[in-house]
Every structure is written in structure tokens, then in C-alpha cells.
Design a protein around this motif. Structure first.
Motif, PDB file in Angstrom:
ATOM      1  N   HIS A 180       1.956  14.588 -11.788  1.00 31.05           N
ATOM      2  CA  HIS A 180       2.969  13.838 -11.037  1.00 31.05           C
ATOM      3  C   HIS A 180       2.358  12.902  -9.989  1.00 31.05           C
ATOM      4  O   HIS A 180       3.017  11.994  -9.493  1.00 31.05           O
ATOM      5  N   LEU A 181       1.073  13.111  -9.653  1.00 32.15           N
ATOM      6  CA  LEU A 181       0.404  12.263  -8.673  1.00 32.15           C
ATOM      7  C   LEU A 181      -0.431  11.158  -9.326  1.00 32.15           C
ATOM      8  O   LEU A 181      -0.819  10.189  -8.671  1.00 32.15           O
ATOM      9  N   LEU A 182      -0.737  11.317 -10.605  1.00 31.47           N
ATOM     10  CA  LEU A 182      -1.644  10.391 -11.274  1.00 31.47           C
ATOM     11  C   LEU A 182      -0.971   9.049 -11.558  1.00 31.47           C
ATOM     12  O   LEU A 182       0.221   9.000 -11.886  1.00 31.47           O
ATOM     13  N   PRO A 183      -1.713   7.941 -11.460  1.00 32.81           N
ATOM     14  CA  PRO A 183      -1.153   6.627 -11.811  1.00 32.81           C
ATOM     15  C   PRO A 183      -0.827   6.567 -13.300  1.00 32.81           C
ATOM     16  O   PRO A 183      -1.552   7.144 -14.128  1.00 32.81           O
ATOM     17  N   GLN A 184       0.244   5.905 -13.656  1.00 38.18           N
ATOM     18  CA  GLN A 184       0.693   5.844 -15.041  1.00 38.18           C
ATOM     19  C   GLN A 184      -0.360   5.228 -15.955  1.00 38.18           C
ATOM     20  O   GLN A 184      -0.502   5.635 -17.116  1.00 38.18           O
ATOM     21  N   VAL A 185      -1.126   4.279 -15.447  1.00 38.78           N
ATOM     22  CA  VAL A 185      -2.157   3.643 -16.263  1.00 38.78           C
ATOM     23  C   VAL A 185      -3.206   4.660 -16.698  1.00 38.78           C
ATOM     24  O   VAL A 185      -3.731   4.591 -17.814  1.00 38.78           O
ATOM     25  N   PHE A 186      -3.516   5.623 -15.827  1.00 41.79           N
ATOM     26  CA  PHE A 186      -4.484   6.663 -16.167  1.00 41.79           C
ATOM     27  C   PHE A 186      -3.931   7.548 -17.280  1.00 41.79           C
ATOM     28  O   PHE A 186      -4.642   7.905 -18.226  1.00 41.79           O
ATOM     29  N   ILE A 187      -2.665   7.916 -17.183  1.00 42.04           N
ATOM     30  CA  ILE A 187      -2.027   8.768 -18.187  1.00 42.04           C
ATOM     31  C   ILE A 187      -1.929   8.050 -19.527  1.00 42.04           C
ATOM     32  O   ILE A 187      -2.208   8.623 -20.585  1.00 42.04           O
ATOM     33  N   ASP A 188      -1.547   6.775 -19.484  1.00 43.19           N
ATOM     34  CA  ASP A 188      -1.383   6.007 -20.726  1.00 43.19           C
ATOM     35  C   ASP A 188      -2.686   5.842 -21.488  1.00 43.19           C
ATOM     36  O   ASP A 188      -2.676   5.696 -22.718  1.00 43.19           O
ATOM     37  N   GLU A 189      -3.808   5.842 -20.777  1.00 44.50           N
ATOM     38  CA  GLU A 189      -5.110   5.653 -21.429  1.00 44.50           C
ATOM     39  C   GLU A 189      -5.630   6.927 -22.085  1.00 44.50           C
ATOM     40  O   GLU A 189      -6.648   6.885 -22.781  1.00 44.50           O
ATOM     41  N   ARG A 190      -4.942   8.046 -21.871  1.00 41.92           N
ATOM     42  CA  ARG A 190      -5.400   9.324 -22.422  1.00 41.92           C
ATOM     43  C   ARG A 190      -4.353   9.875 -23.370  1.00 41.92           C
ATOM     44  O   ARG A 190      -3.294  10.345 -22.962  1.00 41.92           O
ATOM     45  N   GLU A 191      -4.703   9.828 -24.674  1.00 42.83           N
ATOM     46  CA  GLU A 191      -3.745  10.140 -25.731  1.00 42.83           C
ATOM     47  C   GLU A 191      -3.250  11.581 -25.700  1.00 42.83           C
ATOM     48  O   GLU A 191      -2.183  11.888 -26.231  1.00 42.83           O
ATOM     49  N   TYR A 192      -4.001  12.481 -25.066  1.00 39.49           N
ATOM     50  CA  TYR A 192      -3.592  13.889 -25.043  1.00 39.49           C
ATOM     51  C   TYR A 192      -2.219  14.069 -24.394  1.00 39.49           C
ATOM     52  O   TYR A 192      -1.436  14.934 -24.808  1.00 39.49           O
ATOM     53  N   PHE A 193      -1.919  13.290 -23.370  1.00 43.85           N
ATOM     54  CA  PHE A 193      -0.626  13.428 -22.696  1.00 43.85           C
ATOM     55  C   PHE A 193       0.512  13.098 -23.660  1.00 43.85           C
ATOM     56  O   PHE A 193       1.514  13.809 -23.732  1.00 43.85           O
ATOM     57  N   ALA A 194       0.367  12.006 -24.410  1.00 45.46           N
ATOM     58  CA  ALA A 194       1.402  11.599 -25.372  1.00 45.46           C
ATOM     59  C   ALA A 194       1.509  12.623 -26.496  1.00 45.46           C
ATOM     60  O   ALA A 194       2.612  12.937 -26.965  1.00 45.46           O
TER      61      ALA A 194
END
Length: 474
Positions: A180-194
Motif C-alpha cells: 500500500h506504500l509502494l509507488p504504482q510504477v514499481f508494482i506495475d514493473e513486477r509481474e508477480y503482483f499481477a
């Protein structure tokens, strides 16, 4: 002035620390995550689920190696981690500082100046470090090797040179804890979240999950290209001299999934030829036990890389073999490294195979089929039931389940069966029983004067022609 040598207490502390790491590694191997076969005549594989079947990655989205994979898998199981991405405290602190303007405002429960306050770094990884010294001062590896070339250990020590190696632990934490604290760009670059989000939304029956496992396993087997031969015996093994895998009939296994799981284990053994591992060891020897651990661990890594359910195919004797390493724990570091090499070899082959398939023209039923046939719905259903039954006896029939059969060609090893979606080669008894069943169904259809007949027939055959046709097909 010479620097002081490390104290005995410091050296002992470092040794104790390394022993704790090796203890954890040994504990993983000596307590396999699976159930033992319920009888000696039963070849069984037990599966266990994790949230996301994937190899752990670091902050920079790179996969961890060897021993760190095992240590993090243990941590994930104990702490129900869903997204296996880890970071150090400093890495995340620097990232959040960069995007400080996007953090929540200060409240009784959160301080943007100390966003990680209260966070526990309770996962551990290790680095293998080598240090070189001259009279207590650090020097480079090349300097050490140049100065000590040809010297005995005693001479090296007398001249003030010293080489030390060992494992240094580092604490990390799964970043899903602060998603919840991480920038969305960081999450989008890591396929594991998706992938994890898609997994949570996915609804699959156990049958669908098993079918997916079988399809992916078949792709891996095709990519490696090692022949799999079914033989009426009670064990599976890899033959190095013939580069073949010998597997008991499908009837010896409780499921298609178990059948293919054991083949994957033997595929891991087969990497020894190209990776230079010597596997010609007597049964029960240390070398034999080490190779079994390498193959089992490589198979675990392979399944994680390909998104398959993980399993322990040989839990019963893997546990007893691992116990022999109690005084040789460091050999497990070598096991992890070689297992990772084997997994990477297989994964590279799978990538090449997928690219090859993507560049191939779409499958089309060939025109030059030796024996074509068309069955009514009634006999099509009977053939489907027959295929499902035979697939429980012969593993090579499994790919034909759910397929609409068009015909077959005779080949040197047996027959090549064509469906609307694929072609499958059958050998030995499987080929004979399949041909016999097709001839039986065609005869029944013709005898009862069904509407759909053999597409090559210009008129309804008489009984003498049917008998001749039946004998010809067999």
C-alpha cells in the motif's frame, strides 16, 4: 603496524552463525513436504499448494540463487507469503524517500518520515563471501593468487597471507507487507503482483488444475526431447547410456498428474549429460544420494519457474538419504547450486521450444492419412470412454483425452494418431489396442447400417469385406 587478528570469540560467533544457516538448510531436506506412499506397490506423488508458484525474486526483480531459494521457500510457507519479492530495509527506504510525496499523510498510526517503523525483517538470505589478506590487510583475489601460486598452505601462512570464505547472512522482508506504500510504477514493473491478483480471481476445479499441470508438463518433456519409455516394472529411472527415461505404466500411478510429476523428476536427472554431472554411483552411496537431492530440488525449482504445483516425488527415501548428510551439511550448498543450474538448463530449453512453436504454422490435419474414419455420435462417445480408460493404463494415450480422432498413419514404432487439434504417437501394446478398438467401432457402425461410414468407402461392404478389413487393420 599489523592489524589485530579476529578474536576467537568473533570467529566462533561467525562459525555458529554459519552452522545455524546450514541447520535450516538441512532441516528442509530432511523433512520433505509431502506424504509417503501408502504401500510399497504404489507409486504416488503428493502435492502441496502455495499462493503463487514462482521462484523468489529480489528488489531488482532478479531471481535468487541456490540456497536462498530454499531459505525463502521455508519462510514463505511459515508466514503464508503470497508474492515472493523481497527487499532490504535500505532499498525500500530509498524508494519511499524518492516517492515521499505519494505517501499517506501523518496520523496516529503512520509517520511519512518513518514509513517502515515497526516493520520486522525476519526473512534471511545469505551471501557467499571470500576475503583475502596480507598481514591483516585486505588484498584482491588476483593479488593473493599471484603471490601464493605454487606455495603450500604452510608457506602461505608463514608469509602472512590469509584466505577466508563463508556465508554471511542478510535480513530481508517480503514487500507485499508494504504494498500500500509502494509507488504504482514499481508494482506495475513486477509481474508477480499481477499474477497473484489474477490467481485470487481465478476459479478452477481440481480437475482443471490437474489438466493444466499435465499440459505444462507435456510441454516441458517435449522441450527437453528425452525419450520416455513405458515398461512393466515398479520404478522409474534415467538411463544415461541410452539417454532415455524408463517409467512404469500409467496404471501404476494414482493420477495423470502423479505420472508426469515422476517424469519431470527423471528429466532433472537427464540434465547430468549436458551439465557434466557424474551420476554413475552405486545405489545408496553418498554420490547417489547427492544426485537424488539435486534432481528433486531441481524439479522443485523447475515447477516454481513454470508455475506448476510443487511436490516431492520421493519423500519416503529422500528423507532417509538426507539424514546421511548430517555431518556434511555443506554438501547441501553444492546441491542447491547444481539444482539451480539444472533448472536453468531446462527453463532455457522450454523458452526455446515455446519460441519454436510460436514460429511454426498452425496444426492442420494432413491429407495423406493411411486410415481415415468418421464415427457417429454414439461411437464417438464410446471411443472417448475407451481413450479415457486406456489413458489410465498407458501414459502415451493421455494427450488423446478429449480429442476428436480423425485417423492414423502406421509408423515404424507403432501408429501416429491424428485429431482435429494434434497428432500423437502410440507404441507397443497401446498402439495395438487402439487400432483394434477403431476397427471394432467401424465394423459395428457398418453392421448396424449407421448413417456415417468410412469416408473412403464407395458402398456398404459385405460381411466378407468387413472381416478382411478387420484383419488388415490388425
Amino acid at each position: 603496524m599489523k592489524k589485530k587478528k579476529p578474536s576467537v570469540r568473533h570467529t566462533a560467533s561467525r562459525t555458529d552463525q554459519q552452522n545455524l544457516i546450514l541447520d535450516r538448510l538441512f532441516d528442509y531436506f530432511s523433512h520433505p513436504k509431502g506424504q509417503k506412499p501408502t504401500s510399497e506397490n504404489e507409486i504416488e506423488v503428493s502435492f502441496y499448494k502455495c499462493s503463487l508458484n514462482a521462484l523468489p525474486k529480489n528488489f531488482h526483480d532478479n531471481t535468487y540463487n541456490g540456497v536462498n531459494i530454499i531459505m525463502l521457500l521455508q519462510y514463505q510457507k511459515e508466514n503464508s507469503i503470497k508474492v515472493p519479492i523481497y527487499a532490504t530495509f535500505k532499498q525500500v527506504t530509498d524508494l519511499l524517500e524518492q516517492y515521499k510525496g505519494q505517501l499517506p499523510k501523518k496520523s496516529d498510526h503512520f509517520d511519512p518520515n518513518k514509513p517502515l517503523k515497526g516493520l520486522k525483517l525476519d526473512a534471511q538470505i545469505v551471501k557467499y563471501l571470500e576475503t583475502y589478506k596480507k598481514d591483516g590487510g585486505k588484498i584482491s583475489k588476483s593479488q593473493f593468487e599471484s603471490a601464493t601460486e605454487g606455495l603450500s598452505l604452510k608457506q602461505i601462512q608463514e608469509r602472512g597471507y590469509q584466505k577466508r570464505n563463508g556465508l554471511k547472512p542478510y535480513n530481508v522482508f517480503p514487500i507485499e507487507k508494504i504494498k500500500h506504500l509502494l509507488p504504482q510504477v514499481f508494482i506495475d514493473e513486477r509481474e508477480y503482483f499481477a499474477e497473484q491478483e489474477a490467481l485470487e480471481q481465478q476459479r478452477m476445479t481440481p480437475e482443471m488444475q490437474d489438466l493444466l499441470f499435465v499440459e505444462k508438463a507435456q510441454l516441458i518433456i517435449e522441450a527437453i526431447g528425452v525419450p520416455v519409455i513405458e515398461s512393466y516394472q515398479d520404478r522409474a529411472y534415467y538411463l544415461p547410456n541410452k539417454h532415455q527415461i524408463i517409467i512404469p505404466p500409467r496404471s501404476k500411478f494414482q493420477s495423470d498428474k502423479a505420472y508426469f510429476a515422476v517424469i519431470l523428476h527423471e528429466l532433472s536427472h537427464s540434465t547430468s549429460r549436458d551439465l557434466g554431472r557424474d551420476i554413475n554411483h552405486a545405489f545408496g552411496s553418498v554420490g547417489y544420494m547427492k544426485e537424488e537431492l539435486i534432481a528433486e530440488t531441481a524439479t522443485l525449482f523447475m515447477c516454481l519457474e513454470e508455475g506448476l504445483d510443487t511436490f516431492n516425488a520421493h519423500a519416503q527415501y529422500l528423507e532417509s538419504w538426507a539424514s546421511h548428510f548430517e555431518d556434511k551439511k555443506k554438501v547441501l550448498l553444492s546441491v542447491c547450486k547444481q539444482a539451480r543450474d539444472a533448472q536453468k538448463y531446462i527453463s532455457d530449453k522450454v523458452i526455446e521450444h515455446k519460441q519454436k512453436l510460436a514460429n511454426q504454422p498452425k496444426y492442420v490435419v494432413p491429407n495423406n492419412i493411411d486410415s481415415k474414419f468418421a464415427l457417429t455420435e454414439k461411437y464417438t462417445e464410446e471411443l472417448a470412454l475407451f481413450i479415457a480408460k486406456e489413458a489410465n493404463t498407458f501414459g502415451c494415450v493421455i494427450p488423446l483425452k478429449g480429442q476428436k480422432i480423425i485417423g492414423f498413419n502406421r509408423i515404424s514404432e507403432g501408429i501416429e494418431v491424428f485429431s482435429e487439434e494434434k497428432s500423437v504417437k502410440l507404441q507397443g501394446a497401446a498402439a495395438m489396442t487402439f487400432k483394434r478398438k477403431l476397427s471394432e467401432l467401424e465394423m459395428k457402425q457398418s453392421l448396424f447400417n449407421e448413417e456415417i461410414t468410412h469416408p473412403c468407402a464407395s458402398k456398404k461392404p459385405d460381411n466378407q469385406q468387413l472381416n478382411q478389413s478387420f484383419r488388415h487393420r490388425l
